[in-house]
Design a protein around this motif. Structure first.
Motif, PDB file in Angstrom:
ATOM      1  N   CYS A   1       0.854  -1.191   0.000  1.00  0.00           N
ATOM      2  CA  CYS A   1       0.000   0.000   0.000  1.00  0.00           C
ATOM      3  C   CYS A   1       0.890   1.241   0.000  1.00  0.00           C
ATOM      4  O   CYS A   1       1.772   1.370   0.849  1.00  0.00           O
ATOM      5  CB  CYS A   1      -0.897  -0.014   1.227  1.00  0.00           C
ATOM      6  SG  CYS A   1      -1.804   1.525   1.473  1.00  0.00           S
TER       7      CYS A   1
ATOM      8  N   CYS B   1       0.123   3.322   3.646  1.00  0.00           N
ATOM      9  CA  CYS B   1       0.571   2.857   4.965  1.00  0.00           C
ATOM     10  C   CYS B   1       1.677   1.807   4.862  1.00  0.00           C
ATOM     11  O   CYS B   1       2.247   1.433   5.879  1.00  0.00           O
ATOM     12  CB  CYS B   1      -0.617   2.316   5.766  1.00  0.00           C
ATOM     13  SG  CYS B   1      -1.261   0.751   5.166  1.00  0.00           S
TER      14      CYS B   1
ATOM     15  N   CYS C   1      -5.719  -0.096   5.934  1.00  0.00           N
ATOM     16  CA  CYS C   1      -6.233   1.280   6.013  1.00  0.00           C
ATOM     17  C   CYS C   1      -7.479   1.461   5.153  1.00  0.00           C
ATOM     18  O   CYS C   1      -8.088   2.529   5.182  1.00  0.00           O
ATOM     19  CB  CYS C   1      -5.148   2.291   5.641  1.00  0.00           C
ATOM     20  SG  CYS C   1      -4.682   2.325   3.891  1.00  0.00           S
TER      21      CYS C   1
ATOM     22  N   CYS D   1      -6.190  -1.545   0.086  1.00  0.00           N
ATOM     23  CA  CYS D   1      -5.458  -1.961   1.283  1.00  0.00           C
ATOM     24  C   CYS D   1      -6.461  -2.518   2.290  1.00  0.00           C
ATOM     25  O   CYS D   1      -7.493  -1.909   2.553  1.00  0.00           O
ATOM     26  CB  CYS D   1      -4.711  -0.768   1.868  1.00  0.00           C
ATOM     27  SG  CYS D   1      -3.849  -1.172   3.393  1.00  0.00           S
TER      28      CYS D   1
HETATM   29 ZN   LIG Z   1      -2.826   0.993   3.581  1.00  0.00          ZN
END
Ligand SMILES: [Zn+2]
Length: 77
Positions: free
Chosen positions: A40, A43, A68, A65
């Motif tokens: 991702c 994050c 997140c 993701c």
């Molecule tokens: Zn993420």
């Protein structure tokens, strides 16, 4: 990390190759992997899933993701 990959990453697009922002080392593969893990760009989590083979353009795939919950584009090779 080369500048182009870094710019893509900062813009929120995962660069091609399936590597993460921390390590851009890429193993030599003789057989293409069927399941490619994409990090991702927001994050850094590797818990992602492909939502669609084609994203906003034909050269990008749409991923999400699972940590997140943000969708993002993956720039295909
Ligand atoms: Zn993420």
């Amino acid at each position: 990390m080369d500048k182009t990959r870094e710019k893509l990453w900062r813009y929120g697009i995962a660069p091609p190759g399936g590597t993460c922002a921390v390590s851009m080392e890429k193993p030599i593969r003789f057989v293409p992997r069927q399941l490619q893990v994409i990090a991702c760009p927001r994050c850094g989590s590797h818990h992602t899933e492909k939502l669609a083979q084609f994203g906003s353009t034909a050269c990008k795939a749409l991923y999400r993701c699972l940590d997140c919950r943000e969708p993002f584009d993956y720039f295909k090779l």
